[in-house]
Design an enzyme around this catalytic site. Structure first.
Site, PDB file in Angstrom:
ATOM      1  N   LYS A  26      -6.558  -1.047   3.410  1.00 44.25           N
ATOM      2  CA  LYS A  26      -7.635  -0.388   4.143  1.00 44.25           C
ATOM      3  C   LYS A  26      -7.140   0.882   4.843  1.00 44.25           C
ATOM      4  O   LYS A  26      -5.928   1.127   4.939  1.00 44.25           O
ATOM      5  CB  LYS A  26      -8.228  -1.401   5.137  1.00 44.25           C
ATOM      6  CG  LYS A  26      -8.831  -2.635   4.426  1.00 44.25           C
ATOM      7  CD  LYS A  26      -9.553  -3.566   5.407  1.00 44.25           C
ATOM      8  CE  LYS A  26     -10.152  -4.768   4.683  1.00 44.25           C
ATOM      9  NZ  LYS A  26     -10.954  -5.632   5.598  1.00 44.25           N
ATOM     10  N   TYR A  67     -19.525  -4.400   0.579  1.00 49.80           N
ATOM     11  CA  TYR A  67     -19.661  -5.439   1.603  1.00 49.80           C
ATOM     12  C   TYR A  67     -21.109  -5.892   1.782  1.00 49.80           C
ATOM     13  O   TYR A  67     -21.479  -6.353   2.870  1.00 49.80           O
ATOM     14  CB  TYR A  67     -19.082  -4.951   2.930  1.00 49.80           C
ATOM     15  CG  TYR A  67     -17.567  -5.062   3.030  1.00 49.80           C
ATOM     16  CD1 TYR A  67     -16.932  -6.302   2.862  1.00 49.80           C
ATOM     17  CD2 TYR A  67     -16.770  -3.967   3.312  1.00 49.80           C
ATOM     18  CE1 TYR A  67     -15.542  -6.416   2.964  1.00 49.80           C
ATOM     19  CE2 TYR A  67     -15.378  -4.081   3.416  1.00 49.80           C
ATOM     20  CZ  TYR A  67     -14.775  -5.312   3.239  1.00 49.80           C
ATOM     21  OH  TYR A  67     -13.402  -5.441   3.352  1.00 49.80           O
ATOM     22  N   PHE A  75     -21.013  -6.925  12.937  1.00 51.37           N
ATOM     23  CA  PHE A  75     -19.889  -6.006  12.768  1.00 51.37           C
ATOM     24  C   PHE A  75     -20.048  -5.058  11.577  1.00 51.37           C
ATOM     25  O   PHE A  75     -19.202  -4.186  11.345  1.00 51.37           O
ATOM     26  CB  PHE A  75     -18.567  -6.784  12.635  1.00 51.37           C
ATOM     27  CG  PHE A  75     -18.521  -7.759  11.482  1.00 51.37           C
ATOM     28  CD1 PHE A  75     -18.273  -7.320  10.189  1.00 51.37           C
ATOM     29  CD2 PHE A  75     -18.716  -9.117  11.695  1.00 51.37           C
ATOM     30  CE1 PHE A  75     -18.219  -8.219   9.120  1.00 51.37           C
ATOM     31  CE2 PHE A  75     -18.663 -10.023  10.630  1.00 51.37           C
ATOM     32  CZ  PHE A  75     -18.417  -9.569   9.343  1.00 51.37           C
ATOM     33  N   ARG A 103      -4.572 -13.744  -1.211  1.00 49.87           N
ATOM     34  CA  ARG A 103      -5.223 -14.103   0.059  1.00 49.87           C
ATOM     35  C   ARG A 103      -4.208 -14.713   1.023  1.00 49.87           C
ATOM     36  O   ARG A 103      -4.279 -14.478   2.228  1.00 49.87           O
ATOM     37  CB  ARG A 103      -6.386 -15.092  -0.164  1.00 49.87           C
ATOM     38  CG  ARG A 103      -7.532 -14.531  -0.984  1.00 49.87           C
ATOM     39  CD  ARG A 103      -8.718 -14.013  -0.265  1.00 49.87           C
ATOM     40  NE  ARG A 103      -9.390 -14.827   0.703  1.00 49.87           N
ATOM     41  CZ  ARG A 103     -10.395 -14.350   1.445  1.00 49.87           C
ATOM     42  NH1 ARG A 103     -10.818 -13.106   1.276  1.00 49.87           N
ATOM     43  NH2 ARG A 103     -10.972 -15.111   2.332  1.00 49.87           N
ATOM     44  N   THR A 109      -8.360 -13.504   8.536  1.00 48.97           N
ATOM     45  CA  THR A 109      -9.125 -12.283   8.800  1.00 48.97           C
ATOM     46  C   THR A 109      -8.756 -11.625  10.130  1.00 48.97           C
ATOM     47  O   THR A 109      -8.535 -10.412  10.198  1.00 48.97           O
ATOM     48  CB  THR A 109     -10.641 -12.604   8.812  1.00 48.97           C
ATOM     49  OG1 THR A 109     -10.952 -13.324   7.625  1.00 48.97           O
ATOM     50  CG2 THR A 109     -11.472 -11.334   8.852  1.00 48.97           C
ATOM     51  N   ARG A 123      -1.632  -9.095   7.487  1.00 45.02           N
ATOM     52  CA  ARG A 123      -2.530  -8.817   8.606  1.00 45.02           C
ATOM     53  C   ARG A 123      -1.824  -9.013   9.946  1.00 45.02           C
ATOM     54  O   ARG A 123      -2.080  -8.268  10.895  1.00 45.02           O
ATOM     55  CB  ARG A 123      -3.784  -9.674   8.488  1.00 45.02           C
ATOM     56  CG  ARG A 123      -4.753  -9.102   7.456  1.00 45.02           C
ATOM     57  CD  ARG A 123      -5.829 -10.057   7.073  1.00 45.02           C
ATOM     58  NE  ARG A 123      -6.906  -9.393   6.332  1.00 45.02           N
ATOM     59  CZ  ARG A 123      -7.893 -10.035   5.732  1.00 45.02           C
ATOM     60  NH1 ARG A 123      -7.954 -11.355   5.787  1.00 45.02           N
ATOM     61  NH2 ARG A 123      -8.818  -9.371   5.090  1.00 45.02           N
ATOM     62  N   ASN A 133      -7.909  -4.670   9.754  1.00 46.25           N
ATOM     63  CA  ASN A 133      -6.986  -5.758   9.432  1.00 46.25           C
ATOM     64  C   ASN A 133      -6.199  -5.517   8.138  1.00 46.25           C
ATOM     65  O   ASN A 133      -5.871  -6.455   7.421  1.00 46.25           O
ATOM     66  CB  ASN A 133      -7.741  -7.092   9.399  1.00 46.25           C
ATOM     67  CG  ASN A 133      -8.845  -7.109   8.346  1.00 46.25           C
ATOM     68  OD1 ASN A 133      -9.043  -6.123   7.654  1.00 46.25           O
ATOM     69  ND2 ASN A 133      -9.541  -8.216   8.233  1.00 46.25           N
ATOM     70  N   HIS A 136      -7.711  -6.151   2.070  1.00 41.96           N
ATOM     71  CA  HIS A 136      -8.807  -6.970   1.551  1.00 41.96           C
ATOM     72  C   HIS A 136      -8.325  -7.732   0.328  1.00 41.96           C
ATOM     73  O   HIS A 136      -7.501  -7.223  -0.429  1.00 41.96           O
ATOM     74  CB  HIS A 136      -9.992  -6.087   1.137  1.00 41.96           C
ATOM     75  CG  HIS A 136     -10.915  -6.778   0.178  1.00 41.96           C
ATOM     76  ND1 HIS A 136     -11.905  -7.628   0.602  1.00 41.96           N
ATOM     77  CD2 HIS A 136     -10.951  -6.802  -1.177  1.00 41.96           C
ATOM     78  CE1 HIS A 136     -12.523  -8.127  -0.460  1.00 41.96           C
ATOM     79  NE2 HIS A 136     -11.967  -7.633  -1.557  1.00 41.96           N
ATOM     80  N   GLU A 147     -15.858  -6.882  -7.905  1.00 41.38           N
ATOM     81  CA  GLU A 147     -15.190  -5.830  -7.140  1.00 41.38           C
ATOM     82  C   GLU A 147     -14.369  -4.913  -8.049  1.00 41.38           C
ATOM     83  O   GLU A 147     -14.343  -3.695  -7.847  1.00 41.38           O
ATOM     84  CB  GLU A 147     -14.314  -6.474  -6.059  1.00 41.38           C
ATOM     85  CG  GLU A 147     -15.172  -7.143  -4.979  1.00 41.38           C
ATOM     86  CD  GLU A 147     -14.391  -8.067  -4.048  1.00 41.38           C
ATOM     87  OE1 GLU A 147     -13.159  -8.177  -4.192  1.00 41.38           O
ATOM     88  OE2 GLU A 147     -15.034  -8.681  -3.171  1.00 41.38           O
TER      89      GLU A 147
HETATM   90  P1  ATP Z   1     -11.975  -9.189   3.191  1.00 34.24           P
HETATM   91  O1  ATP Z   1     -13.311  -9.497   2.555  1.00 34.24           O
HETATM   92  O2  ATP Z   1     -11.878  -7.754   3.720  1.00 34.24           O
HETATM   93  O3  ATP Z   1     -10.815  -9.568   2.333  1.00 34.24           O
HETATM   94  P2  ATP Z   1     -12.129 -11.641   4.643  1.00 34.24           P
HETATM   95  O4  ATP Z   1     -12.639 -12.201   3.368  1.00 34.24           O
HETATM   96  O5  ATP Z   1     -10.941 -12.251   5.292  1.00 34.24           O
HETATM   97  O6  ATP Z   1     -11.818 -10.093   4.496  1.00 34.24           O
HETATM   98  P3  ATP Z   1     -14.858 -11.422   5.491  1.00 34.24           P
HETATM   99  O7  ATP Z   1     -15.517 -12.499   6.253  1.00 34.24           O
HETATM  100  O8  ATP Z   1     -15.195 -11.239   4.050  1.00 34.24           O
HETATM  101  O9  ATP Z   1     -13.277 -11.584   5.713  1.00 34.24           O
HETATM  102  O10 ATP Z   1     -15.133 -10.058   6.286  1.00 34.24           O
HETATM  103  C1  ATP Z   1     -14.970  -8.801   5.646  1.00 34.24           C
HETATM  104  C2  ATP Z   1     -14.325  -7.837   6.630  1.00 34.24           C
HETATM  105  O11 ATP Z   1     -15.213  -7.607   7.721  1.00 34.24           O
HETATM  106  C3  ATP Z   1     -13.045  -8.349   7.297  1.00 34.24           C
HETATM  107  O12 ATP Z   1     -11.886  -8.152   6.531  1.00 34.24           O
HETATM  108  C4  ATP Z   1     -13.015  -7.514   8.555  1.00 34.24           C
HETATM  109  O13 ATP Z   1     -12.553  -6.191   8.278  1.00 34.24           O
HETATM  110  C5  ATP Z   1     -14.483  -7.459   8.932  1.00 34.24           C
HETATM  111  N1  ATP Z   1     -14.833  -8.579   9.838  1.00 34.24           N
HETATM  112  C6  ATP Z   1     -15.002  -9.869   9.501  1.00 34.24           C
HETATM  113  N2  ATP Z   1     -15.316 -10.631  10.547  1.00 34.24           N
HETATM  114  C7  ATP Z   1     -15.345  -9.804  11.607  1.00 34.24           C
HETATM  115  C8  ATP Z   1     -15.609  -9.959  13.002  1.00 34.24           C
HETATM  116  N3  ATP Z   1     -15.914 -11.157  13.517  1.00 34.24           N
HETATM  117  N4  ATP Z   1     -15.552  -8.872  13.800  1.00 34.24           N
HETATM  118  C9  ATP Z   1     -15.258  -7.657  13.299  1.00 34.24           C
HETATM  119  N5  ATP Z   1     -14.998  -7.415  11.990  1.00 34.24           N
HETATM  120  C10 ATP Z   1     -15.038  -8.470  11.156  1.00 34.24           C
HETATM  121 MG    MG Z   2     -14.281 -11.338   2.194  1.00 37.09          MG
END
Ligand code: ATP
Ligand code: MG
Length: 176
Positions: A26, A67, A75, A103, A109, A123, A133, A136, A147
């Protein structure tokens, strides 16, 4: 000899459970070449290989598509703002159980949780909060396929351009 189950034997005959996944570094880390190199080192150590790589700056629109599942979350606006704020490094990774392997390399996350539960994760080492973070990773074979298509496929107009180029070359070639 080691004894393996019938299912395991079938899996081996089919070439193992080799998977592809979509990884993205990111904007909080992608501009730092030293960090990017360290992360690539970790990818290699995890037995994953980089099949394709693309560095670019994503439009807000493309981040929105990427997304889409989160569009109702509080968020979401901050997430789009962050993801389109600078260059990202996009990678197609392959390897045995690549989706889970990547992962687990990136970790939970939330940066804070990652620092507590998986201090060696990317992370924990490079993230700064819940949104910024560092990385992804696709969460299933279906999202990996979606994706990879969304981020690596040339847009329709670029494919048209290729056909237009071929047609022009054909028309401009002098024939005896
Ligand atoms: P990614 O999809 O980026 O790999 P993830 O699968 O661990 O991450 P998701 O729940 O898919 O998490 O959320 C996508 C992204 O949105 C997160 O990586 C983070 O950047 C952001 N995000 C998720 N939860 C929060 C939160 N509670 N507050 C702020 N940002 C968040
Ligand atoms: Mg995700």
């Amino acid at each position: 000899p080691s004894y393996i189950t019938h299912d395991q034997r079938l899996l081996r005959l089919r070439g193992g459970d080799r998977e592809s996944t979509f990884a993205m570094l990111k904007p909080d880390v992608a501009s730092d070449t030293h960090t990017v190199d360290e992360i690539k080192q970790r990818i290699a150590e995890a037995g994953l290989s980089i099949e394709r790589e693309r560095v670019c700056r994503l439009s807000r629109r493309r981040c929105g598509k990427f997304y889409a599942e989160h569009r109702t979350r509080p968020f979401y606006p901050a997430l789009l703002g962050f993801m389109s704020s600078g260059p990202v490094v996009m990678l197609e990774l392959s390897g045995e159980s690549a989706i889970g392997a990547w992962r687990s390399l990136i970790g939970p996350t939330s940066t804070e949780t990652a620092r507590k539960e998986a201090p060696r994760s990317l992370r924990a080492m490079y993230g700064s909060d819940n949104t910024r973070n560092a990385a992804h990773g696709s969460d299933s074979p279906a999202s990996a396929a979606r994706e990879i298509r969304l981020m690596f496929q040339k847009p329709a107009w670029r494919r048209l351009e290729v056909y237009a180029g071929l047609a022009a070359a054909f028309l401009l070639t002098k024939r005896e």
